[in-house]
Design a protein around this motif. Structure first.
Motif, mmCIF file in Angstrom:
data_model
loop_
_atom_site.group_PDB
_atom_site.id
_atom_site.type_symbol
_atom_site.label_atom_id
_atom_site.label_comp_id
_atom_site.label_asym_id
_atom_site.label_seq_id
_atom_site.Cartn_x
_atom_site.Cartn_y
_atom_site.Cartn_z
ATOM 1 N N ILE A 14 -5.027 6.265 14.299
ATOM 2 C CA ILE A 14 -3.808 6.885 13.784
ATOM 3 C C ILE A 14 -4.219 8.006 12.844
ATOM 4 C CG2 ILE A 14 -1.721 6.504 12.406
ATOM 5 C CD1 ILE A 14 -1.734 3.640 13.474
ATOM 6 N N SER A 15 -3.696 9.192 13.092
ATOM 7 C CA SER A 15 -4.051 10.373 12.308
ATOM 8 C C SER A 15 -3.529 10.247 10.884
ATOM 9 C CB SER A 15 -3.477 11.623 12.963
ATOM 10 O OG SER A 15 -3.625 12.729 12.090
ATOM 11 N N GLU A 16 -4.435 10.210 9.919
ATOM 12 C CA GLU A 16 -4.009 10.109 8.524
ATOM 13 C C GLU A 16 -3.492 11.436 7.995
ATOM 14 O OE1 GLU A 16 -6.401 7.859 5.825
ATOM 15 O OE2 GLU A 16 -6.979 6.442 7.382
ATOM 16 N N ASP A 18 -1.043 12.917 9.525
ATOM 17 C CA ASP A 18 0.387 12.794 9.835
ATOM 18 C C ASP A 18 1.049 11.605 9.154
ATOM 19 O OD1 ASP A 18 0.259 15.012 11.519
ATOM 20 O OD2 ASP A 18 -0.247 13.784 13.263
ATOM 21 N N TYR A 19 0.249 10.661 8.647
ATOM 22 C CA TYR A 19 0.792 9.419 8.084
ATOM 23 C C TYR A 19 0.125 9.087 6.754
ATOM 24 C CZ TYR A 19 2.669 8.649 12.733
ATOM 25 O OH TYR A 19 3.350 8.791 13.911
ATOM 26 N N ASN A 20 0.884 8.475 5.838
ATOM 27 C CA ASN A 20 0.329 7.905 4.610
ATOM 28 C C ASN A 20 -0.029 6.455 4.898
ATOM 29 O OD1 ASN A 20 0.663 10.139 2.877
ATOM 30 N ND2 ASN A 20 2.818 9.650 2.641
ATOM 31 N N LYS A 21 -1.242 6.052 4.578
ATOM 32 C CA LYS A 21 -1.663 4.671 4.797
ATOM 33 C C LYS A 21 -1.390 3.847 3.553
ATOM 34 C CE LYS A 21 -6.054 3.140 4.865
ATOM 35 N NZ LYS A 21 -7.434 2.921 5.348
ATOM 36 N N GLU A 23 -2.003 -0.021 2.175
ATOM 37 C CA GLU A 23 -2.680 -1.281 2.444
ATOM 38 C C GLU A 23 -1.853 -2.433 1.895
ATOM 39 O OE1 GLU A 23 -6.765 -1.189 1.260
ATOM 40 O OE2 GLU A 23 -7.108 0.746 2.229
ATOM 41 N N ASN A 28 -2.559 -2.827 7.312
ATOM 42 C CA ASN A 28 -2.168 -1.477 6.917
ATOM 43 C C ASN A 28 -0.835 -1.095 7.541
ATOM 44 O OD1 ASN A 28 -4.583 -1.209 5.561
ATOM 45 N ND2 ASN A 28 -5.634 -0.320 7.300
ATOM 46 N N TYR A 30 1.445 2.447 8.213
ATOM 47 C CA TYR A 30 1.367 3.899 8.245
ATOM 48 C C TYR A 30 2.776 4.474 8.219
ATOM 49 C CZ TYR A 30 -3.508 3.178 9.344
ATOM 50 O OH TYR A 30 -4.820 2.798 9.285
ATOM 51 N N ARG A 33 4.583 11.295 7.071
ATOM 52 C CA ARG A 33 4.584 12.194 5.918
ATOM 53 C C ARG A 33 5.767 13.146 5.930
ATOM 54 N NH1 ARG A 33 -0.423 12.845 3.082
ATOM 55 N NH2 ARG A 33 -2.081 11.654 4.074
#
Length: 63
Positions: A14-16, A18-21, A23, A28, A30, A33
Motif C-alpha cells: 500500500i502506497s504510503e 497516498d495513505y496515512n498509516k 498502527e 495497521n 491505512y 490522505r
C-alpha cells in the motif's frame, strides 16, 4: 456517509504517499490522505451477516 473499506491481501503493498498509516493493536490501518476530513476519533467495526462481511466506519467524512 459510505466509505469504501476492505481488508488488504497478505503481501499487498500500500502506497504510503497516498495513505496515512495508523498502527493499532489489531494491525495497521491505512487512511486516505486526500479529500477526507477526520474527527478526533475514527471507529471501525466489523460484522458478518449471512456470511457477508460488513465493515462500518464512523468519524470521517468527504471534504
Amino acid at each position: 456517509m459510505d466509505v469504501l473499506a476492505r481488508f488488504a491481501d497478505e503481501g499487498e503493498i500500500i502506497s504510503e504517499s497516498d495513505y496515512n498509516k495508523v498502527e493499532t493493536d489489531m494491525g495497521n490501518i491505512y487512511l486516505p490522505r486526500r479529500d477526507v476530513i477526520y474527527n478526533e476519533t475514527v471507529t471501525l467495526g466489523f460484522s458478518n451477516f449471512m456470511w457477508t462481511p460488513r465493515i462500518m466506519v464512523e468519524g470521517m467524512r468527504i471534504g
